[in-house]
Design an enzyme around this catalytic site. Sequence first.
Site, short mmCIF file in Angstrom:
data_model
loop_
_atom_site.label_atom_id
_atom_site.label_comp_id
_atom_site.label_asym_id
_atom_site.label_seq_id
_atom_site.Cartn_x
_atom_site.Cartn_y
_atom_site.Cartn_z
N ARG A 105 0.74 -6.29 12.82
CA ARG A 105 0.07 -5.73 13.97
C ARG A 105 0.04 -6.62 15.00
NH1 ARG A 105 -3.98 -0.89 12.16
NH2 ARG A 105 -2.57 0.17 10.82
N ARG A 127 0.70 -1.27 0.02
CA ARG A 127 0.05 0.02 -0.04
C ARG A 127 0.98 1.42 0.09
NH1 ARG A 127 -5.14 -1.86 4.47
NH2 ARG A 127 -5.21 -3.81 3.31
N SER A 176 -10.37 -5.98 10.07
CA SER A 176 -11.66 -5.42 9.81
C SER A 176 -12.82 -6.36 9.12
CB SER A 176 -11.30 -4.00 8.81
OG SER A 176 -12.54 -3.22 8.52
#
Length: 446
Positions: A412, A283, A373
């Site tokens: 993460r 990204r 998510s």
Amino acid sequence: MLDLNQIRKDLDPLVQGLAKRGVQFDTGRFQQLEARRKSVQVETETLQAERNALAKRIGQLKSKGEDASAELAQSQQIPVRLKQLEQDLAEVQSELSSWFATIPNLPHESVPVGESEADNVEVRRWVPGAKDEQGNPAHIAFAPRDHVELGEKLGLDFETARKLSGARFMVLRGQMARLHRALAQFMLDMQTSEHGYTECYTPYIVNASTLYGTGQLPKFKDDMFWVTKGGQDSEPAEEGEGKPEDLYLISTSEITLTGTVRDEILPGDQLPIRLTAHSPCFRSEAGSGGRDTRGMIRQHQFDKVEMVQIVHPEKSYQALEEMVGHAEHVLQALELPYRVVQLCTGDMGFSSAKTYDLEVWLPAQNTFREISSVSNCEAFQARRLQARFRADSKARPDYVHTLNGSGLAVGRALVAVLENHQQEDGSVVIPKALRPYMGGLERLVP
């Protein structure tokens, strides 16, 4: 993409749904384009009827030996006009399609209305140990180090990565590299053996059509890393392949996993389809605004174990809750405090109708940060992908519903393990669930 036919029947739900997301729909532009489209179609149908009537009249005149030159001259003008109308219709439909490709999905009725992450709603939290008055994990007895300070003595190297590639990259060595690999392997094993996902290995480079199908293009083109430009750097297409497309590095394996059903009509008894993959994600972070420049929280390259489900439309919200549970299971096994948050209308992703975020506790920041998510996109992606199913052999094809979620973001998770399981001497206790993947090692030592 939204259902244009349904919108033509009733525009109000679109306008109201987009307003909840803070998007103002240009009804005037839509009505103008629709008026043009209808006008072209009406004239086309009128000319086609006229052409058929003239053909019949010409046949009758010729059978009687009468002069049909006027009718012939009139009929010869019709194809010219029909060709122009065909081009006009294509232009209107192209403008409508290009416009609607930039319009986000409509929120499900259960999604709270809000403008930003400040309006998200906490659903639940899981804190295995002692809690403070706010329900957060109780403070560590010593001043907690962040993952950068901890990691640099354990094999986390940003300086070498900066030399190799620039900012927002990392190099992992020794026990840190092994922990990173162990996390990914552990997550894959849990999703496949306990939650019924099929492991996949998919390309890291995809074409523009695949990205359009899942909603990354055209809206998020600047967030992607381009690999080649179709027609310039690409090799010439072989016979039957068509013009080369632009190629991009994937930002998530959701793109490839969901893309596997593109242009497919699936038998209903194949649903649900559950797919998972471990992949790097790339990204550009064009819209990050300089946030999280320290450490591993926001990188240009990171790893993720992705979950994707392709399901019957009537079962997608049940699947959404299940997928949240699948991600939670990973966090609980790693003994990491977290909370589940339902995103408001103003904070949801482009393709999502409803999203839950899982946020893991980071002691050094004294806050929860997103680690997964999970979203239900309903038929939004399926329309773009032309991904359908038949309930039975006689049924008409209908669009599937697609869901995706992180199960989890590996980097993460590594950050969370370091910070939550750190010891005062700078060592890190390895969660019991991970030890078999670390050769029985119980802690990382500087």
